[in-house]
Design a protein around this motif. Structure first.
Motif, PDB file in Angstrom:
ATOM      1  N   ARG A   1      14.315  -6.350 -15.233  1.00  0.00           N
ATOM      2  CA  ARG A   1      15.548  -5.736 -15.693  1.00  0.00           C
ATOM      3  C   ARG A   1      16.608  -6.821 -15.834  1.00  0.00           C
ATOM      4  NH1 ARG A   1      12.138  -2.480 -16.422  1.00  0.00           N
ATOM      5  NH2 ARG A   1      12.085  -0.384 -15.661  1.00  0.00           N
TER       6      ARG A   1
ATOM      7  N   ARG B   1      21.797  -3.145  -3.204  1.00  0.00           N
ATOM      8  CA  ARG B   1      21.383  -1.775  -3.548  1.00  0.00           C
ATOM      9  C   ARG B   1      20.569  -1.177  -2.393  1.00  0.00           C
ATOM     10  NH1 ARG B   1      23.890   1.474  -5.955  1.00  0.00           N
ATOM     11  NH2 ARG B   1      22.759   3.312  -5.423  1.00  0.00           N
TER      12      ARG B   1
ATOM     13  N   GLU C   1      21.371   2.033  -0.112  1.00  0.00           N
ATOM     14  CA  GLU C   1      20.399   3.135   0.005  1.00  0.00           C
ATOM     15  C   GLU C   1      20.036   3.416   1.461  1.00  0.00           C
ATOM     16  OE1 GLU C   1      18.857   5.147  -2.301  1.00  0.00           O
ATOM     17  OE2 GLU C   1      19.897   4.268  -4.007  1.00  0.00           O
TER      18      GLU C   1
ATOM     19  N   VAL D   1      14.570   1.699  -4.710  1.00  0.00           N
ATOM     20  CA  VAL D   1      15.097   0.656  -5.596  1.00  0.00           C
ATOM     21  C   VAL D   1      13.954   0.039  -6.418  1.00  0.00           C
ATOM     22  CG1 VAL D   1      16.286  -1.575  -5.664  1.00  0.00           C
ATOM     23  CG2 VAL D   1      17.059   0.221  -4.089  1.00  0.00           C
TER      24      VAL D   1
ATOM     25  N   ARG E   1      13.007   2.274  -9.280  1.00  0.00           N
ATOM     26  CA  ARG E   1      13.956   2.221 -10.393  1.00  0.00           C
ATOM     27  C   ARG E   1      13.774   0.941 -11.206  1.00  0.00           C
ATOM     28  NH1 ARG E   1      17.331   4.846  -6.651  1.00  0.00           N
ATOM     29  NH2 ARG E   1      18.473   2.970  -6.085  1.00  0.00           N
TER      30      ARG E   1
ATOM     31  N   GLY F   1      10.609   1.397 -13.392  1.00  0.00           N
ATOM     32  CA  GLY F   1      10.726   2.353 -14.489  1.00  0.00           C
ATOM     33  C   GLY F   1       9.671   3.437 -14.372  1.00  0.00           C
TER      34      GLY F   1
END
Length: 144
Positions: free
Chosen positions: A11, A22, A26, A110, A113, A116
């Motif tokens: 990403r 992140r 979380e 995380v 994400r 994907g």
């Protein structure tokens, strides 16, 4: 039928520091160091479970520091169920299964994400039962 293999790419703009922040958010960890320790433990454990194209593609989605931790582990011959993964992590880190489950969820949310939905579907197809919940997804089973 399995979905077609889509090329995995990191990403844009996601650094290891941003990933840790992140995960810190979380998991509600008090320090970045704690988030980093948890991240290393969970990624190492996941690296012992995942093989093949999914392993390569997930490594490509992670920031380089995280990918090195993940790929430095030799996959186990007998993959663990999701609950076995949590118990093994608790043993290796000297924590309770509840803490290991929390840590796993914070990191894998995380990671999922970053991977994907397409790659995450492929990863969950490869792993034994129990991992979908660890990635923050419902685990659907077919009726008999």
């Amino acid at each position: 039928m399995l979905p077609l293999r889509e090329p995995a790419t990191a990403r844009p703009g996601m650094t290891f520091h941003q990933m840790l922040e992140r995960i810190r958010y979380e998991g509600a960890y008090p320090t970045r160091e704690r988030a980093e320790d948890v991240t290393h433990a969970v990624l190492g454990a996941l690296g012992r479970q995942l093989t093949g194209d999914e392993r390569v593609d997930l490594a490509a989605c992670l920031p380089s520091e995280a990918a090195l931790v993940f790929t430095s582990q030799i996959p186990d011959l007998q993959p663990l169920t999701g609950w076995g993964f949590v118990k093994d992590l608790a043993t290796r880190t000297g924590t309770t299964p509840a803490t290991a489950r929390w840590d796993t969820g914070a990191v894998l949310a995380v990671v999922g994400r970053l991977a994907g939905p397409g790659l995450l579907d492929r990863i969950l197809t490869q792993l034994p039962s129990g991992y979908a919940l660890l990635f923050g997804r419902a685990e659907l089973t077919q009726a008999a």
